[in-house]
Design a protein around this motif. Structure first.
Motif, PDB file in Angstrom:
ATOM      1  N   UNK A  47     -25.398 -18.333 -27.877  1.00  0.00           N
ATOM      2  CA  UNK A  47     -24.219 -19.190 -27.682  1.00  0.00           C
ATOM      3  C   UNK A  47     -23.639 -18.204 -26.554  1.00  0.00           C
ATOM      4  N   UNK A  48     -23.890 -18.704 -25.290  1.00  0.00           N
ATOM      5  CA  UNK A  48     -23.365 -18.143 -24.143  1.00  0.00           C
ATOM      6  C   UNK A  48     -22.075 -17.976 -24.030  1.00  0.00           C
ATOM      7  N   UNK A  49     -21.401 -16.856 -23.726  1.00  0.00           N
ATOM      8  CA  UNK A  49     -19.881 -16.807 -23.508  1.00  0.00           C
ATOM      9  C   UNK A  49     -19.031 -16.769 -24.900  1.00  0.00           C
ATOM     10  N   UNK A  50     -19.897 -16.556 -25.860  1.00  0.00           N
ATOM     11  CA  UNK A  50     -19.346 -16.298 -27.072  1.00  0.00           C
ATOM     12  C   UNK A  50     -19.862 -14.931 -27.716  1.00  0.00           C
ATOM     13  N   UNK A  51     -18.870 -14.431 -28.539  1.00  0.00           N
ATOM     14  CA  UNK A  51     -19.433 -13.185 -29.419  1.00  0.00           C
ATOM     15  C   UNK A  51     -19.178 -13.316 -30.897  1.00  0.00           C
TER      16      UNK A  51
END
Length: 174
Positions: A47-51
């Motif tokens: 999930x790019x851009x998320x942690x």
């Protein structure tokens, strides 16, 4: 009561939960911890851009209750490593991993709490039965759509214009 709960020191393999029925000791199994860790790993990888986040409370309190989901994700720019509470409006989904003691709450009262908060998706990972249930489309305090499957199937969770695909084959059964 909530303040006292925050101050109690417990062994690492036990959680104390404040529910509508009072205080409950929750044993944490290795299957629970493994599923939680593998979900977090997949969030970070897929999930790019998320942690990934875990071990946090959802705020604001509603009916005196702050749910504590096992996992979720936050946009990188909203992530604050010093926080242990996150606003419900930031959460695109929440995950609960079922424990023997939490089964009824995970399927019933928690889904109501998360739907009332408008959290777009709620995933229940049942390590007792090797099944998962994804609830989406909250409306008037209830999720309108449900999809279920067995461990081994992929789970597609909509997240802000993206799709997080979790590999449930990586989860562990008790």
């Amino acid at each position: 009561m909530a303040q006292m709960l925050d101050e109690i020191q417990l062994p690492r393999n036990v959680r104390l939960r404040l529910t509508r029925n009072g205080l409950t000791f929750v044993p944490v199994t290795q299957a629970h911890l493994t599923a939680q860790r593998r979900i977090a790993n997949q969030i970070e990888e897929r999930l790019p851009g998320w942690l990934p986040v875990g071990e946090f409370k959802v705020v604001p309190a509603r009916e005196g209750y702050k749910p504590e989901p096992d996992a979720s994700a936050l946009p990188v720019d909203q992530f604050d490593p010093a926080k242990s509470e996150f606003d419900e409006s930031l959460l695109p989904f929440v995950v609960e991993v079922v424990s023997p003691e939490s089964k009824n709450r995970d399927y019933n009262s928690k889904s109501d709490h998360y739907a009332l908060r408008g959290i777009p998706a709620y995933l229940v990972v049942n390590v007792l039965t090797a099944r998962w249930t994804l609830l989406t489309q909250p409306e008037n305090g209830e999720y309108q759509h449900t999809v279920s499957g067995a461990f081994g199937q992929e789970i597609e969770i909509p997240v802000a214009g993206q799709t997080l695909t979790l590999d449930s084959a990586q989860f562990m059964r008790v």
